[in-house]
Motif scaffolding. Structure first.
Motif, PDB file in Angstrom:
ATOM      1  N   HIS A   1       0.879  -1.154   0.006  1.00 10.74           N
ATOM      2  CA  HIS A   1      -0.003   0.228  -0.130  1.00 10.74           C
ATOM      3  C   HIS A   1       0.956   1.569   0.081  1.00 10.74           C
TER       4      HIS A   1
ATOM      5  N   CYS B   1      -4.826   6.097   0.614  1.00 10.58           N
ATOM      6  CA  CYS B   1      -3.707   4.626  -0.569  1.00 10.58           C
ATOM      7  C   CYS B   1      -2.622   5.394  -1.598  1.00 10.58           C
TER       8      CYS B   1
ATOM      9  N   GLU C   1      -1.135   3.602  -3.695  1.00  9.81           N
ATOM     10  CA  GLU C   1      -0.561   2.265  -4.223  1.00  9.81           C
ATOM     11  C   GLU C   1      -1.678   1.318  -4.491  1.00  9.81           C
TER      12      GLU C   1
ATOM     13  N   CYS D   1      -4.410  -1.283  -5.042  1.00 14.09           N
ATOM     14  CA  CYS D   1      -3.666  -2.781  -3.911  1.00 14.09           C
ATOM     15  C   CYS D   1      -4.870  -3.270  -4.267  1.00 14.09           C
TER      16      CYS D   1
ATOM     17  N   MET E   1      -9.630   3.548   0.936  1.00 11.05           N
ATOM     18  CA  MET E   1      -8.446   3.382   2.023  1.00 11.05           C
ATOM     19  C   MET E   1      -8.155   4.761   2.861  1.00 11.05           C
TER      20      MET E   1
HETATM   21 CU1  CUA Z   1      -4.646   0.250  -0.279  1.00 12.52          CU
HETATM   22 CU2  CUA Z   1      -4.516   0.926  -2.474  1.00 12.52          CU
END
Ligand code: CUA
Length: 176
Positions: free
Chosen positions: A116, A155, A157, A159, A166
């Motif tokens: 993440h 977040c 990244e 995921c 997130m």
């Molecule tokens: Cu955790 Cu994108």
């Protein structure tokens, strides 16, 4: 008709060959380039120093006001606020969600399942600090908050399905 085309083609190929032959045979003749060479060597010399000095000035000018606090031993002696962070599919856990301004915060960030990206955004959704949240590693991120407010953790990244969900909140209170 065919003979004419054949003849024109032959003449064309012969002319082309002649041009090639002319260029190749002339390329062997040495020319006197020394005056031009000297002029441009002198210019190259100056250009080299100009580029080198320019590079050093730009590097210093952009690195001295570097906006990130040192991430290593500089804060070893200070009592900084520790926040343990873990990224999960698809939520964050944080040991505390409240910190104060002016005192370094050390985020210890890891990932519980996949990679993440721990991104801290201010109230205008401007990214103020970020670090990778990776399973099996704990990354340290030191940040000093100047402004109190409600910060958001997003977040950074991709995921999985609910990556966009997130979102966590971090309250930054004015130091008393
Ligand atoms: Cu955790 Cu994108």
């Amino acid at each position: 008709m065919q003979t004419t085309v054949w003849f024109i083609t032959l003449v064309g190929v012969a002319l082309l060959a002649a041009v090639f032959y002319y260029v190749i045979s002339n390329s062997q003749t040495p020319e006197d380039y020394s005056s031009v060479q000297q002029k441009w060597y002198r210019f190259r010399h100056k250009w080299f120093y100009f580029i080198a000095i320019f590079g050093i000035v730009v590097t210093l000018a952009t690195l001295i006001p570097f906006p990130l606090p040192s991430q290593d031993a500089a804060y070893a002696g200070e009592d900084y606020q520790v926040v343990d962070v873990s990224g999960h599919q698809w939520y964050w856990t944080m040991s505390t969600d409240t910190v104060v301004t002016g005192k370094p915060v050390a985020f210890y960030v890891t990932g519980a399942d996949v990679n993440h990206g721990f991104g801290v955004y201010d109230e205008n959704l401007k990214l103020v600090a970020q670090v990778q949240a990776m399973p099996g590693y704990t990354n340290k991120l030191i940040h000093i908050f100047d402004q109190p407010g409600k910060y958001r953790i997003l977040c950074l990244e991709y995921c999985g399905l609910a990556h966009h969900a997130m979102i966590a909140e971090l309250k930054v209170e004015a130091a008393s």
